[in-house]
Design a protein around this motif. Structure first.
Motif, PDB file in Angstrom:
ATOM      1  N   TYR A   1       0.843  -1.203   0.000  1.00 18.17           N
ATOM      2  CA  TYR A   1       0.000   0.000   0.000  1.00 18.17           C
ATOM      3  C   TYR A   1       0.876   1.251   0.000  1.00 18.17           C
ATOM      4  O   TYR A   1       0.649   2.177  -0.782  1.00 18.17           O
ATOM      5  CB  TYR A   1      -0.947   0.028   1.209  1.00 18.17           C
ATOM      6  CG  TYR A   1      -1.677   1.345   1.311  1.00 18.17           C
ATOM      7  CD1 TYR A   1      -2.859   1.555   0.619  1.00 18.17           C
ATOM      8  CD2 TYR A   1      -1.141   2.403   2.036  1.00 18.17           C
ATOM      9  CE1 TYR A   1      -3.504   2.786   0.667  1.00 18.17           C
ATOM     10  CE2 TYR A   1      -1.777   3.631   2.085  1.00 18.17           C
ATOM     11  CZ  TYR A   1      -2.954   3.821   1.398  1.00 18.17           C
ATOM     12  OH  TYR A   1      -3.570   5.041   1.429  1.00 18.17           O
ATOM     13  N   LYS A   2       1.870   1.287   0.883  1.00 15.45           N
ATOM     14  CA  LYS A   2       2.736   2.479   0.987  1.00 15.45           C
ATOM     15  C   LYS A   2       3.512   2.716  -0.302  1.00 15.45           C
ATOM     16  O   LYS A   2       3.691   3.864  -0.717  1.00 15.45           O
ATOM     17  CB  LYS A   2       3.665   2.344   2.187  1.00 15.45           C
ATOM     18  CG  LYS A   2       2.918   2.510   3.494  1.00 15.45           C
ATOM     19  CD  LYS A   2       3.800   2.296   4.706  1.00 15.45           C
ATOM     20  CE  LYS A   2       2.942   2.357   5.972  1.00 15.45           C
ATOM     21  NZ  LYS A   2       3.680   1.969   7.150  1.00 15.45           N
ATOM     22  N   GLU A   3       3.965   1.656  -0.944  1.00 22.58           N
ATOM     23  CA  GLU A   3       4.672   1.817  -2.222  1.00 22.58           C
ATOM     24  C   GLU A   3       3.730   2.325  -3.307  1.00 22.58           C
ATOM     25  O   GLU A   3       4.095   3.190  -4.100  1.00 22.58           O
ATOM     26  CB  GLU A   3       5.329   0.506  -2.647  1.00 22.58           C
ATOM     27  CG  GLU A   3       6.505   0.102  -1.778  1.00 22.58           C
ATOM     28  CD  GLU A   3       7.588   1.159  -1.718  1.00 22.58           C
ATOM     29  OE1 GLU A   3       7.964   1.722  -2.767  1.00 22.58           O
ATOM     30  OE2 GLU A   3       8.074   1.431  -0.598  1.00 22.58           O
ATOM     31  N   ILE A   4       2.510   1.805  -3.341  1.00 19.77           N
ATOM     32  CA  ILE A   4       1.518   2.282  -4.310  1.00 19.77           C
ATOM     33  C   ILE A   4       1.197   3.741  -4.041  1.00 19.77           C
ATOM     34  O   ILE A   4       1.122   4.558  -4.965  1.00 19.77           O
ATOM     35  CB  ILE A   4       0.242   1.412  -4.266  1.00 19.77           C
ATOM     36  CG1 ILE A   4       0.526   0.028  -4.840  1.00 19.77           C
ATOM     37  CG2 ILE A   4      -0.918   2.089  -5.005  1.00 19.77           C
ATOM     38  CD1 ILE A   4      -0.615  -0.962  -4.698  1.00 19.77           C
ATOM     39  N   GLN A   5       1.026   4.092  -2.782  1.00 21.89           N
ATOM     40  CA  GLN A   5       0.731   5.478  -2.419  1.00 21.89           C
ATOM     41  C   GLN A   5       1.853   6.402  -2.894  1.00 21.89           C
ATOM     42  O   GLN A   5       1.581   7.448  -3.491  1.00 21.89           O
ATOM     43  CB  GLN A   5       0.544   5.585  -0.908  1.00 21.89           C
ATOM     44  CG  GLN A   5       0.151   6.967  -0.441  1.00 21.89           C
ATOM     45  CD  GLN A   5       0.086   7.054   1.074  1.00 21.89           C
ATOM     46  OE1 GLN A   5       0.959   6.547   1.768  1.00 21.89           O
ATOM     47  NE2 GLN A   5      -0.943   7.701   1.566  1.00 21.89           N
TER      48      GLN A   5
END
Length: 115
Positions: A31-35
């Protein structure tokens, strides 16, 4: 923007972050990488509420609840997954591209009118 809107927006964001923190660790990492990816490339409307990101958390919650690994949900090419999420959205690259085209068009027409 009114103070009440700002306060409400912060409440929504905090609730969103709490949902992310409740995900399994591998989902949180992805999620953090996508964000980060989405904040760098766009879309323009990403900063307007948490719609796309909230939908992503919904998808991740469903995947985690059904016992799937995060890459079973996104596929191994997470950047391609991101691009697919925003394929119909206007990105900052699009805005910049339009700006360049506009400036070039203005400059060319200005020079053409001088002749």
């Amino acid at each position: 923007m009114r103070i009440r809107d700002i306060i409400e927006g912060k409440k929504e964001w905090r609730a969103h972050v709490a949902r992310v923190k409740a995900l399994p660790q591998d989902y949180q990492i992805v999620y953090k990488e996508i964000q980060k990816y989405l904040f760098k490339v766009g879309p323009v409307e990403l900063t307007e509420g948490t719609g796309l990101l909230s939908g992503l958390v919904d998808l991740f919650e469903e995947g985690a609840a059904s016992g799937k690994g995060v890459l079973e949900v996104t596929g191994r090419d997470v950047a391609a997954f991101c691009d697919d999420l925003i394929k119909d959205s206007k990105t900052y690259a699009d805005v910049y591209r339009e700006s360049i085209d506009h400036e070039v068009y203005k400059a060319v027409n200005k020079n053409a009118n001088k002749k």
